[in-house]
Motif scaffolding. Sequence first.
Motif, short mmCIF file in Angstrom:
data_model
loop_
_atom_site.label_atom_id
_atom_site.label_comp_id
_atom_site.label_asym_id
_atom_site.label_seq_id
_atom_site.Cartn_x
_atom_site.Cartn_y
_atom_site.Cartn_z
N HIS A 23 0.82 -1.21 0.00
CA HIS A 23 0.00 0.00 0.00
C HIS A 23 0.86 1.26 0.00
CE1 HIS A 23 -3.75 -2.12 1.93
NE2 HIS A 23 -3.39 -2.63 0.77
N GLU A 24 1.96 1.21 0.72
CA GLU A 24 2.85 2.35 0.88
C GLU A 24 4.27 1.95 0.48
OE1 GLU A 24 1.68 5.22 1.69
OE2 GLU A 24 -0.34 4.62 2.33
N PRO A 25 5.09 2.90 0.10
CA PRO A 25 6.48 2.57 -0.26
C PRO A 25 7.30 2.05 0.92
CG PRO A 25 6.14 4.94 -0.26
CD PRO A 25 4.79 4.33 -0.14
N THR A 26 6.78 2.20 2.14
CA THR A 26 7.47 1.70 3.33
C THR A 26 7.02 0.30 3.72
OG1 THR A 26 5.83 2.90 4.63
CG2 THR A 26 7.97 3.97 4.29
N ASP A 27 6.13 -0.32 2.93
CA ASP A 27 5.60 -1.66 3.23
C ASP A 27 6.53 -2.75 2.73
OD1 ASP A 27 3.32 -0.47 4.22
OD2 ASP A 27 2.04 -1.01 2.52
N ALA A 28 6.34 -3.94 3.29
CA ALA A 28 6.91 -5.17 2.75
C ALA A 28 5.86 -6.28 2.86
CB ALA A 28 8.18 -5.57 3.48
N ILE A 29 5.99 -7.28 2.01
CA ILE A 29 5.15 -8.47 2.10
C ILE A 29 6.02 -9.60 2.63
CG2 ILE A 29 3.66 -10.08 0.87
CD1 ILE A 29 2.65 -7.18 0.91
N VAL A 30 5.53 -10.25 3.68
CA VAL A 30 6.27 -11.35 4.32
C VAL A 30 5.44 -12.63 4.22
CG1 VAL A 30 7.17 -12.26 6.50
CG2 VAL A 30 7.57 -9.87 5.88
N ARG A 31 6.03 -13.67 3.68
CA ARG A 31 5.41 -15.00 3.70
C ARG A 31 5.70 -15.64 5.05
NH1 ARG A 31 8.04 -19.67 2.29
NH2 ARG A 31 9.57 -18.44 1.10
N VAL A 32 4.67 -16.04 5.76
CA VAL A 32 4.83 -16.51 7.13
C VAL A 32 5.36 -17.94 7.16
CG1 VAL A 32 3.62 -17.02 9.28
CG2 VAL A 32 3.01 -14.98 7.98
N LEU A 33 6.42 -18.14 7.94
CA LEU A 33 6.95 -19.47 8.18
C LEU A 33 6.41 -20.07 9.48
CD1 LEU A 33 10.73 -18.93 7.35
CD2 LEU A 33 9.05 -20.13 5.93
N ARG A 34 6.33 -19.24 10.51
CA ARG A 34 5.81 -19.69 11.81
C ARG A 34 5.05 -18.53 12.45
NH1 ARG A 34 8.00 -23.37 9.71
NH2 ARG A 34 9.32 -25.01 10.61
N SER A 35 3.96 -18.85 13.11
CA SER A 35 3.27 -17.91 13.97
C SER A 35 2.81 -18.68 15.19
CB SER A 35 2.10 -17.24 13.25
OG SER A 35 1.14 -18.19 12.82
N CYS A 36 2.04 -18.05 16.06
CA CYS A 36 1.64 -18.75 17.28
C CYS A 36 0.45 -18.07 17.92
CB CYS A 36 2.80 -18.86 18.27
SG CYS A 36 3.51 -17.27 18.77
N VAL A 37 -0.11 -18.72 18.91
CA VAL A 37 -1.21 -18.19 19.69
C VAL A 37 -0.63 -17.62 20.98
CG1 VAL A 37 -3.41 -18.67 20.83
CG2 VAL A 37 -2.78 -19.91 18.73
N CYS A 38 -1.00 -16.38 21.29
CA CYS A 38 -0.53 -15.72 22.50
C CYS A 38 -1.56 -15.87 23.61
CB CYS A 38 -0.30 -14.24 22.20
SG CYS A 38 0.31 -13.28 23.61
N GLY A 39 -1.11 -15.85 24.84
CA GLY A 39 -2.03 -15.88 25.96
C GLY A 39 -3.01 -14.72 25.92
N SER A 40 -2.57 -13.56 25.40
CA SER A 40 -3.48 -12.42 25.31
C SER A 40 -4.54 -12.63 24.23
CB SER A 40 -2.70 -11.13 25.05
OG SER A 40 -2.01 -11.18 23.82
N ASP A 41 -4.30 -13.53 23.27
CA ASP A 41 -5.34 -13.87 22.29
C ASP A 41 -6.51 -14.59 22.96
OD1 ASP A 41 -3.88 -12.85 20.12
OD2 ASP A 41 -2.86 -14.76 19.79
N LEU A 42 -6.26 -15.18 24.12
CA LEU A 42 -7.33 -15.92 24.80
C LEU A 42 -8.36 -15.00 25.41
CD1 LEU A 42 -5.38 -18.81 26.57
CD2 LEU A 42 -6.49 -18.80 24.32
#
Length: 344
Positions: A23-42
């Motif tokens: 969207h902006e010239p300061t953006d990047a697109i990252v293909r996700v290798l790993r993510s996770c669930v945080c306790g705060s997501d609960l």
Amino acid sequence: MKATLIYGAGDVRVETVPDPKLHEPTDAIVRVLRSCVCGSDLWPYQAKPAQDHGDRIGHEFLGVVEETGSDVTGLKAGDVVVAPFVWADNTCDFCQEGLQTSCRHGGGWGAPGVDGGQGEAVRVPQAAGTLVKLPVGEDSALLPSLLTLSDVFPTGHHCAVTAGVNARTTVTVIGDGAVGLSAVLAAKRLGAERIILMGRHADRTDLGRDFGATDVVSERGDEGVERVRELTGGDGTHVVLECVGLRPAIETAFGIVRNGGTVSRVGVPQYPDVPADFGVFFRNITLTGGVAPARAYIEELLPDILDGSVDPGRVFDRTVALDDVASGYQAMADRTALKVLIQP
């Protein structure tokens, strides 16, 4: 692409969403290798009102740079990177003071118009300031530990740093979740020789002992306060790291901290008022902590992960595919998993 959306309490779904674009010239697109669930997501998983549209969720991820905007420097396609749990330009006055969570041009993942981290790819705003390049390949065995740099390990470190943990301080950690265990690891790394871990899940407290806890207290409330004071000759510990966020935890923290000591809290507070009355005031107790500026700590913590001095990735005890992320949320809510790793 596929991404995780939350519609309400207990209602997490994986759906097809538009592929991210610059969207902006300061953006990047990252293909996700790993993510996770945080306790705060609960917290939203357990209490979010039902709605007819899903919100993107997830704020911890690492991946591979696929594309960069014209103003992004220091990154190129193919770089393996980790993203802190907020994005920031890393150049404003607050960022330069090490408070990227207050960045004048930053924000949070999953906000309106911003991707969440629990998906196949993410548009990263302010990419040059947000992303940290990792000197590993896509298949590195260190990816779980490196993913903890996104949030949980810097959060535990922030708790210990703001409390002033060093070789001369005795420490109590309240909470045997992933943040609490990370706080144990951080306190040990900063030189603390006496670390009391308050928790009652044996598999977690065993890991806490591996991370550096010297004592485990399973009692809660007044019994827990009494037990910690017994272990410390009646005085309590110089420092208490409160990693839960519930009122009984902060009450326990004030009960077991030594006179003149420090309570640091990084558990997202689920109470409106801090129970710090005249008695706490008279004992000269310091209350500190807050949300961790993870970006400020990554370069400091990264070398110890790379050389094997610490292994914070051990907090992940279950791995799910992105399509199975709902089961990961339920497992953490049921306390059958400590922290769930998502592998798209």
